[in-house]
Write a protein that holds these residues in place. Sequence first.
Motif, PDB file in Angstrom:
ATOM      1  N   ASN A  21       1.949   2.699  -1.630  1.00  0.00           N
ATOM      2  CA  ASN A  21       3.190   2.352  -1.949  1.00  0.00           C
ATOM      3  C   ASN A  21       3.206   1.114  -2.949  1.00  0.00           C
ATOM      4  OD1 ASN A  21       4.344   4.127  -0.186  1.00  0.00           O
ATOM      5  ND2 ASN A  21       4.876   2.864   1.138  1.00  0.00           N
ATOM      6  N   THR A  25       3.786   0.236  -7.867  1.00  0.00           N
ATOM      7  CA  THR A  25       4.719  -0.660  -8.381  1.00  0.00           C
ATOM      8  C   THR A  25       4.082  -1.483  -9.533  1.00  0.00           C
ATOM      9  OG1 THR A  25       4.350  -2.465  -6.947  1.00  0.00           O
ATOM     10  CG2 THR A  25       6.150  -0.785  -6.056  1.00  0.00           C
ATOM     11  N   TYR A 344       9.858  -6.667  -2.034  1.00  0.00           N
ATOM     12  CA  TYR A 344       9.204  -5.632  -1.229  1.00  0.00           C
ATOM     13  C   TYR A 344       9.759  -5.618   0.191  1.00  0.00           C
ATOM     14  CZ  TYR A 344       5.672  -5.336  -4.975  1.00  0.00           C
ATOM     15  OH  TYR A 344       5.085  -5.003  -6.267  1.00  0.00           O
ATOM     16  N   LYS A 349       7.194  -0.666  -0.321  1.00  0.00           N
ATOM     17  CA  LYS A 349       8.164  -0.114  -1.492  1.00  0.00           C
ATOM     18  C   LYS A 349       9.263  -1.121  -1.840  1.00  0.00           C
ATOM     19  CE  LYS A 349       7.940   4.696  -0.215  1.00  0.00           C
ATOM     20  NZ  LYS A 349       8.593   6.032   0.358  1.00  0.00           N
TER      21      LYS A 349
END
Length: 377
Positions: A21, A25, A344, A349
């Motif tokens: 995850n 980003t 976060y 995520k």
Amino acid sequence: DDVIEYLSVDDGKEINPYLLNFFETVNKGHINVNSNSGMYVFLEESGLDDDFYRSTGVSLNDLDFLEKFATETGQHLVLGLPMLIEDDSEYATTFLNDGILQRISTENIIALEYGNEPDHWTKSKKGFRDPETFSYESYLKEFKALDKKIISEWPDDVGPVLDVQGPSEFKSKGENKETVWGEGNALSCGGIDGVSNTFSASLWTVDNLLENAVRHVSRSHIHADMIHNYSPFTQKSNGKLIPHATVYGMLQFSRLLDGADQSKVYRVNLCDGSQNRHMKAYAIENDETGKTRVIVISKEWRTSEEFEVKVNVPNGAGGSARVTTMTSPNFYSTNGIKVAGQYYGDNGKLRGSYRSKTIYRDGNEPFVIYSSPAMAT
């Protein structure tokens, strides 16, 4: 084993979902898998191990996992070779030929790297050799002999061999020379609680990554051993990773690059007294999109009030700009750090709504923004 433990769950069978995850980003990063220069890693299946090497073996299964990790996350690898001395070059060449090149696809490899600490040149498997009888010139003779063997077997279509432990004038294969900032956040040797894990470290991370780029550093490595105060994450016993201040600086830097393979980074002038504050500003020109992003980093502690900053933008900039901020309650905050309103969660995520606003300027006048003592805009 430490690296596999950090990156995986279920005894190395699957990639840590938090990291899967997280890497969604950030754009086009890479993982440097290395050990201290005094560590003599070897390929367990090579049959070359002895009592000295036994505790530092790397298995083919470990290499298979790194291949899986690089392929599924898109994070390419810089792989450390053991800096083996005293005529032990067979350990390194076997590690390369029977391990790395057999189990990891070359498209997932950015470069090889020898060791990571040049000051360990006297270290041997018997301890430290006496510089009175073992000179640096003697070490270079050993080093170049090993390097010659490695480079002769390194594929032409793969990245450079980084001679971290060699002399600065010693060139790697293809005459490629890179300046690499290795373990940059480890300058403090473990960091200090209340400084290295606070928002000041978030600002420091962005500033130093951009400062390196201005000074033509081609790649920067953030040390992530999961145990020090400066680490981007620490790891719980259940495998979950806890984000810390450094990781927000990494996120902010990634967003500035916006996925570009090539960017131009240069300083931006502040005006009307802004330059007298503890602030720095950079511009990042994205060669792929043609867009320019500007960041103003405020480390101004002499006021608690919001203040005006005027920014001279590069030529050709339009009359409007979208503004986001990296903020926290104060310099010493370890929690509450946000990038564009996001942070976060415990699954890797980002949580929270992405926040930005549009500002305008008159003609070719500077853009005016409002900054707080601890903020990146």
